[in-house]
Design a protein around this motif. Sequence first.
Motif: not given
Length: 199
Positions: A143-152, A1-8
């Motif tokens: 940060x870009x992994x977080x952004x990828x999750x947000x865009x997804x 759950x701490x993954x930036x992708x999941x968080x985003x």
Amino acid sequence: MNSPLVLGFLTSMALIAAIGAQNAFVLRQGIRREHVLPVIAVCTVSDLLLITAGIAGVGAVITAHPDAVTVTKFGGAAFLIGYGVLAARRALRPSTLNPSERTPARLAEVLVTCLALTWLNPHVYLDTVVLLGTLANEQREQRWLFGAGAVLASAIWFLGLGLGAKRLAGLFATPMTWRILDGVIAVTMIALGLGMMLT
């Protein structure tokens, strides 16, 4: 759950999954089955650009120049109130969802409206550029992994909303149902516009 992708993904989904001008428009286009994929594309690409801008540091620039936000706020508020008035007029003269009897809106008109509802809304900048941008940059090198999750999350949301709305088409075969939907859209848009002007 701490993954930036999941968080985003979760943060973005929480921000966009609310009744707002853009979502109401996507829902309406989905129910009418008019230019749904182009509308979904515009919303998703817009979020992609805004989230990318936020991660790149534009959010800090916007925060430092509140006058730019103020101009956008009043322009967006005027547009939302105007769109709400048009929805109220439709509510007073509702139609049924009969493709053979209604004239479809032109693609250009639909896309211009979609772009205006997205880019003239200062809340969009606060949510995507400032908030998501700030949260993404807290992830440092990820940060870009977080952004990828947000865009997804944005892409999945708009696809689900636009394409899923087709299932409601049968329900909207009566004028009364359209009257209710357009009434809700009118109240939502005008309330958002007035709220924007007063805050």
